[in-house]
Design an enzyme around this catalytic site. Sequence first.
Site: not given
Lengths: 363, 171
Positions: A154, A309, A338
Amino acid sequence: MTTEASSTNTWLQWQQAMIDETIGNFQKLGKLPGVLEKAQKIRKGVTPSEVVYEEDRVKLLRYLPKGEIRHKTPLIFVFALVNRPYILDLKESRSVVAHFVEAGYDTYLVDWGVPTHSDRHLTLDDHINGYIDNVVDYVRERNGVDQVNLLGYCMGGTMSSIYTSLHQEKVKNLILLAAGIDFSTREGLLNLWTDKENFNVDQFIDTFGNCPPEFLQSSFLMLKPVQNLIEKPLNFWENIENEKFIDDFLTMETWLNDNIPVPGEVYRQFVKNLYQENRLVQGTMPIGKHVIDLGNITCPVMNLMAQFDDLVPFCQSMPFNNLVSSKDRDSILLKAGHIGLAMGSRAQREVWPKVVQWLADRD
Amino acid sequence: MINMNDATDDMAQRMEAFRKIWEDTFSKMTSAGMSVNPGAPPPEAFREIRSGVFRAMAESWEAYMRTPEFLKNMKQSMDTAMAVKSAMNEYLTRMHQDLQGTAQEDIDNLLVAIRHTETRVLEAVEAMEQRVNARLDAMEARASAPAVKRAPGKKKVPAKKKVAKAKTRKS
């Protein structure tokens, strides 16, 4: 006559179902105290580790190897500054870290700790050219190697790519996991909500100092309000008697609700330079005295993306492979969200064994 | 100056958007309920209806959260939250200072001052490092260069010590 009998029958069936449901609900109610007790005992990270390096609030965890180290180049996980990093080592059979430890990698993880008000002035430069660089130098020295492997998740992926572009000589292979690179898309709601005309990040940080965890948490919840606020509690209630479901649910919820503040200046830079001005792909992203050029990245790269996501839409990560100068570029797009991309059962089965092999081939 | 007509129009637009989201939601929810097989056993039928309803709601809300009206509402509530927090910060700072105590703002200012000093020190160290490296490089180059025979009778002149000029920096 037959129609009438059948409709009476259906009506009776419905009535019986309602009664069963009510009794079932009372039985479930009795399970609640046990669930609450279980929630208190949730472990945060399962693979044994030791802290080998500390700097301010930052800790470097080294996972205790299972057997001998079989690969020369150590691996460092760089997590986001938004949540706690134990999502990468959530539980047995759902641990990304365990894949690498079992494959014989000397595996490290950067735990950013919990920023306090005194960290509000720390910038991306402090994190990238400060903490990450010091950690990388420490691991290189400890393992007697010139280069390390980096895996960023991320926001940690974005920071890892910036780090690699500045210190390519220290990175052997780079793996990105749902990393935001090109923020021009308005597919994700976060991208839309953080637009300049909708969100004054300067005023926000000047007022609050750090970005409050409650603010982040509510933003994430609002990305899918029906799913998060209605469907999830209902699923929990319906499966309260299913031990495995409850165990997974509590582990996940513990992590999801374990939010931490983001240092104010980092948040300001991230929103302004990336979400609002999309500078990384334009080659104008300032980090300290440097301007980031992803074209400086020449090492092998693996770009992992999730098709569903909602936090970092995959079109935000996709352009990365075309921006680097690496000849050895790979990517995997998984039908997951995600978090599912890291610890979902499909990812555990299909993605991580492949990534471990990919890294081993380039050791 | 607030134009009353604009304000009324604005409110009407927001109300309209809000009405539309609920209208869409209900119409989608109804069609989701209609598509259920009436012969299905009650728990399954109920689940089908429910998942259809949730899907319909999710779609409508996602669309609503992208509308200019929602974004405007969001910005307004953020602005209000920030104004309240600012006023509270200001009040607490004044209270602490009046009581001759230390306010959060004082600590922040101190931290900023420390960071500026830190930056200046680091820049000075970097500059020194560069100078030392340049000297070392020059010494290495001199050491590896072939020795030149000094002409007889000529004295070796000791190198003059260079004094580094103090750098002026913008704070």
